[in-house]
Design a protein around this motif. Structure first.
Motif, PDB file in Angstrom:
ATOM      1  N   MET A  26      28.017   4.331  -5.902  1.00 45.89           N
ATOM      2  CA  MET A  26      26.896   5.164  -6.176  1.00 45.89           C
ATOM      3  C   MET A  26      26.632   6.177  -5.054  1.00 45.89           C
ATOM      4  SD  MET A  26      24.862   6.118  -8.506  1.00 45.89           S
ATOM      5  CE  MET A  26      23.436   6.972  -8.984  1.00 45.89           C
ATOM      6  N   ARG A  27      26.834   5.485  -3.897  1.00 41.02           N
ATOM      7  CA  ARG A  27      26.390   6.193  -2.645  1.00 41.02           C
ATOM      8  C   ARG A  27      27.566   7.215  -2.480  1.00 41.02           C
ATOM      9  NH1 ARG A  27      25.722   1.206   1.748  1.00 41.02           N
ATOM     10  NH2 ARG A  27      23.796   0.330   0.547  1.00 41.02           N
ATOM     11  N   ILE A  28      28.838   6.922  -2.795  1.00 41.13           N
ATOM     12  CA  ILE A  28      29.819   8.133  -2.788  1.00 41.13           C
ATOM     13  C   ILE A  28      29.351   9.145  -3.606  1.00 41.13           C
ATOM     14  CG2 ILE A  28      32.277   8.501  -3.198  1.00 41.13           C
ATOM     15  CD1 ILE A  28      32.856   5.687  -2.449  1.00 41.13           C
ATOM     16  N   PHE A  29      28.887   8.918  -4.722  1.00 40.79           N
ATOM     17  CA  PHE A  29      28.723  10.020  -5.700  1.00 40.79           C
ATOM     18  C   PHE A  29      27.596  10.691  -5.034  1.00 40.79           C
ATOM     19  CE2 PHE A  29      26.036  11.309  -9.453  1.00 40.79           C
ATOM     20  CZ  PHE A  29      26.907  12.505  -9.740  1.00 40.79           C
ATOM     21  N   LEU A  30      26.621  10.040  -4.598  1.00 41.99           N
ATOM     22  CA  LEU A  30      25.328  10.752  -4.183  1.00 41.99           C
ATOM     23  C   LEU A  30      25.651  11.593  -2.835  1.00 41.99           C
ATOM     24  CD1 LEU A  30      22.425   8.335  -4.392  1.00 41.99           C
ATOM     25  CD2 LEU A  30      22.939  10.381  -5.856  1.00 41.99           C
ATOM     26  N   SER A  31      26.581  11.084  -2.058  1.00 44.65           N
ATOM     27  CA  SER A  31      26.996  11.849  -0.875  1.00 44.65           C
ATOM     28  C   SER A  31      27.836  13.167  -1.297  1.00 44.65           C
ATOM     29  CB  SER A  31      27.952  10.844   0.159  1.00 44.65           C
ATOM     30  OG  SER A  31      28.926  10.522  -0.523  1.00 44.65           O
TER      31      SER A  31
END
Length: 60
Positions: free
Chosen positions: A1-6
């Motif tokens: 999820m962090r990769i997507f948000l970044s």
């Protein structure tokens, strides 16, 4: 999820930095002699078809 948000955050930042070009009106091209011939032929065919329809309807 962090990769997507970044990824979304980077796309948002890069997207806001981009500057759009102004609108350029398209320049119409001149009609060729061939196009004018076919247009004239189509006009004559339309008039002939309208006369044929008028005669067909007048008979009934």
């Amino acid at each position: 999820m962090r990769i997507f948000l970044s990824f979304v955050a980077i796309q948002f930042i890069l997207g806001t930095v981009a500057i759009a070009d102004g609108f350029e009106r398209p320049i119409p091209q001149a009609q060729s002699a061939t196009a004018e011939f076919w247009y004239a032929l189509a006009c004559v065919a339309l008039v002939i078809a309208m006369i044929a329809v008028q005669r067909l309807v007048a008979r009934r």
